[in-house]
Write a protein that holds these residues in place. Structure first.
Motif, short mmCIF file in Angstrom:
data_model
loop_
_atom_site.label_atom_id
_atom_site.label_comp_id
_atom_site.label_asym_id
_atom_site.label_seq_id
_atom_site.Cartn_x
_atom_site.Cartn_y
_atom_site.Cartn_z
N PRO A 103 0.81 -1.23 0.00
CA PRO A 103 0.00 0.00 0.00
C PRO A 103 0.84 1.27 0.00
O PRO A 103 0.99 1.95 1.01
N THR B 244 1.52 5.15 -1.35
CA THR B 244 0.69 6.29 -1.77
C THR B 244 1.50 7.19 -2.70
O THR B 244 2.57 7.67 -2.34
N TRP C 198 -3.41 -0.24 -9.52
CA TRP C 198 -3.44 0.81 -8.51
C TRP C 198 -4.85 1.36 -8.36
O TRP C 198 -5.57 1.51 -9.34
N SER D 154 -5.97 2.08 1.08
CA SER D 154 -4.99 1.18 0.47
C SER D 154 -4.41 0.18 1.47
O SER D 154 -4.04 -0.93 1.10
N ILE E 63 -2.04 3.22 -4.04
CA ILE E 63 -3.07 4.21 -4.40
C ILE E 63 -2.45 5.46 -4.99
O ILE E 63 -1.42 5.94 -4.52
N ALA F 116 -12.15 -2.95 -2.68
CA ALA F 116 -11.84 -1.54 -2.37
C ALA F 116 -13.08 -0.66 -2.44
O ALA F 116 -13.14 0.38 -1.77
#
Lengths: 311, 399
Positions: free
Chosen positions: B101, B103, B132, B154, B163, B232
């Motif tokens: 995960p 970012t 993603w 995420s 993400i 998600a």
């Protein structure tokens, strides 16, 4: 404490049997040697570039690695290792990690001299506390013996084949160890498998326990690519050193030091004749290739001696 | 208490990063995202964060550094644009398939070539199949709010996917606007700490990451990844609900603007929504039943929900701010049209590719698109379904 081969070999193995590397492959010997150079109880994270070693040592759901291990791509092993090291520093600083780790990256010459060179150079320049070990078998062996910038001149590789108009690779081998020394990092060394592994072990240990970035280049012959019978591996390594094709040396904080000087420097053909990849060099009419190879080795050896005597 | 400020989109993202105090930031500059690592470097220099700031030599290495750091159990972040994102392409897939995960603040800029620094969505749209999560913002406030929600989505155990928090280059990243910031402590509390179950370090057992995944297993892993992307959707809504409860601003998969009785509607992404809203108001004042759907979440794509939002509309123009070179429309058009396929009476639909490489799009331009939709609605004749809009042309009117 003086090196004791028996004591070192009695340590628990951290690179387990069952991996799929070929018999007579140098890469497995490198991995056993590196993990043996870790003091017992010390933890490590191993980062690995794509290559023979990766596809042979970590096939889901099996791993030969007793330590934590990460592979992600061909050209980025150094950057991944830098990320692991940075993460540990941050987690330690924030009180979320108490243990200490050693950070070790292993790549073949393809992942080190060529596609991973930018990542390696960047990680070394940034000063991550990590060691990069290159197992140098002088071609892209995983994809089937294509030439790399580490392949020596005249070697027969599948992208530098011998033919009526070709005597193998046209260019000389890139001198990566010298290039890494030019990064002015605390420790750089060149080694291979000689005798009781004292040279390899001591350099690996020194590299791992030197704070900051370190680079160790290990000549690690490949029986398929170099075309030799597996039991000849020690002899080939010995000849690489005795002919000064692969000199053993260290650069410690900028000081160049020869680890071994042959009493009588043997002619380069003693190294070449053991390997099928140089077979064409021994054909009548091609004598000049061996002379050219000798000239190159002589020049590089003289340069190294000069560096060591000036240091 | 929220704090009233005036910030650019880049500074808003950098502020969110400072408040979250990630463990590792891998930094490499590229216009227009460069300010994010610059602001953050100053936070590091001033001791405002405990982050390890790794100044890598390329974007490939910045994503690789994030991969190593995330596998080690750290919260890893980076920022990039355009060619930088393209250079990461290979390792974007690795990050997603390794279920890390990470970012990434993506400041959207057109992909080279030809080289051009201005905004369109070709960079992140090029990475739309990388595995993603992708969330887009209309303005600085949304960029900031999306970033605060990113890690909780995420890092959720049912998701564990990287993400991308996207905003429009220059239009959003460099324009200074009013913004409501949240207090540092409130942000930290909302985002929470990252304690992954498995990591390379600090656990009882070693971990091996990134195997050669042979034929008997690899497809299963890819299916698990696909399931995570589906999972998600719920997590995005749950986090948005908690965000609304905590900070009072409401988010969903997309924003429906005057869609309650809309006959003609646009579907688009990003800052153009502000322009389109102004146009909707102008047309509504003239009695035109115009509406707008602004996509916030592009990955996972809210297929069923979008179809429901469009089911009563007569004519829809999908506005693609990237050219997919498929020969039949941009990526948002492909998704939207597919979403509406199962409707009993789907709206007439066209794709309008616009705004490439920073080509401006004003209220008058948007109005032309709505007028075109009205003609389609009246005549029933859709005409060409895939058109480019805003480029110079020999014709007087492209639409």
């Amino acid at each position: 404490m003086a090196y004791n081969h028996k004591v070192e070999l009695s340590k628990p193995e951290r690179f387990a049997p069952g991996h799929r590397l070929c018999a007579g492959c140098g890469a497995g010997i490198v991995c056993r040697g590196i993990t043996r150079a870790l003091d017992e109880g010390d933890k490590a994270v191993i980062c690995n570039a794509t290559g023979c070693l990766e596809v042979s040592s970590f096939l889901y759901p099996y791993t030969a690695w007793e330590d934590s291990y990460i592979h992600s791509a061909f050209e980025n092993a150094s950057a991944v290792c830098g990320g692991v090291e940075a993460a540990c520093k941050a987690l330690q600083k924030k009180g979320r990690l108490n243990e200490e780790y050693k950070f070790i990256t292993i790549g073949g010459d393809g992942g080190t001299y060529d596609i991973g060179f930018q990542s390696l150079s960047g990680a070394m320049e940034r000063g991550h506390d990590m060691v990069y070990f290159c197992y140098d078998n002088e071609a892209y062996m995983n994809t089937g013996i294509q030439r790399s910038s580490s392949t020596p001149r005249f070697a027969n590789a599948t992208t530098t084949p011998v033919g009526t108009e070709s005597l193998g690779k046209k260019q000389e081998k890139k001198d990566l160890t010298v290039i890494m020394a030019a990064h002015n990092i605390p420790y750089v060394a060149q080694t291979t498998f000689i005798g009781n592994f004292k040279d390899f072990h001591e350099k690996a240990h020194r590299a791992i326990y030197t704070p900051g970035p370190a680079f160790v280049n290990v000549m690690a012959p490949c029986p398929r690519g170099w075309q030799y019978s597996a039991e000849l591996l020690p002899q080939i390594c010995k000849m690489a050193v005795e002919t000064c094709v692969w000199p053993l040396y260290e650069v410690v904080e900028g000081k160049w030091m020869l680890s071994y000087e042959p009493k009588k420097k043997l002619p380069v053909e003693e190294f070449m004749r053991l390997q099928g990849r140089f077979k064409h060099c021994f054909k009548p009419g091609n004598e000049w290739t061996i002379e050219a190879a000798q000239d190159y080795v002589d020049r590089k050896w003289a340069e190294l001696l000069a560096r060591c005597s000036q240091s | 208490m929220s704090i009233r400020e005036r910030l650019s989109g880049n500074e808003a993202i950098a502020t969110a990063m400072r408040q979250i105090d990630p463990d590792v930031f891998a930094a490499f500059p590229i216009t227009p995202s460069t300010e994010i690592p610059q602001y953050f470097a100053q936070y590091v220099a001033d001791g405002k964060v405990g982050t390890e700031y790794v100044t890598v030599e390329s974007e490939h290495s910045s994503m690789s550094t994030c991969i190593g750091a995330a596998a080690a159990g750290a919260r890893a972040v980076t920022a990039t644009s355009s060619a930088g994102l393209a250079f990461m392409y290979e390792v974007l897939y690795v990050a997603a398939s390794s279920r890390l995960p990470i970012t990434l603040a993506c400041v959207n800029r057109t992909l080279t070539g030809p080289i051009n620094i201005n905004n369109d969505h070709s960079d992140s749209m090029g990475a739309r199949d990388a595995g993603w999560l992708q969330i887009y913002a209309e303005n600085n406030q949304e960029a900031y709010d999306n970033y605060l929600q990113a890690m909780r989505i995420s890092e959720h155990p049912s998701v564990r996917l990287p993400i991308m928090i996207c905003q429009d280059g220059f239009i959003t990243s460099h324009a200074v606007e009013n913004i409501l910031l949240e207090e540092d402590a409130a942000v930290k509390k909302f985002v929470g700490e990252y304690r992954p179950e498995h990591a390379l370090v600090g656990r009882d057992h070693p971990l091996a990451v990134g195997p050669y995944d042979s034929c008997p297993f690899c497809m299963e892993h890819k299916v698990m990844q696909a399931e995570a992307m589906k999972n998600a959707k719920k997590v995005i809504l749950d986090v948005a609900a908690d965000f609304e409860k905590t900070f009072g601003r409401k988010y969903g998969f997309f924003e429906e603007y005057r869609m309650e009785d809309a006959e003609v509607a646009l579907v688009l992404i990003g800052s153009t929504a502000g322009t389109a809203k102004a146009c909707v108001e102008k047309l509504r004042a003239q009695g035109v039943k115009a509406g707008l759907v602004k996509i916030r979440v592009f990955r996972p794509f809210p297929m069923e929900e979008l179809a429901q939002a469009l089911k009563n509309v007569k004519a829809v123009a999908v506005m693609d701010k990237s050219e997919g070179y498929s020969g039949c429309g941009g990526p948002l058009f492909a998704e939207t049209r597919s979403a509406c396929y199962d409707l009993p009476d789907p709206p007439k639909m066209i794709d309008v590719v616009y705004g490439l490489a920073g080509r401006d799009c004003a209220v008058e331009d948007i109005e032309k698109v709505y007028r075109h939709l009205l003609r389609i609605m009246e005549t029933g004749d859709v005409g060409p379904r895939y058109i480019h809009f805003g480029q110079r042309s020999n014709q007087q009117e492209v639409l």
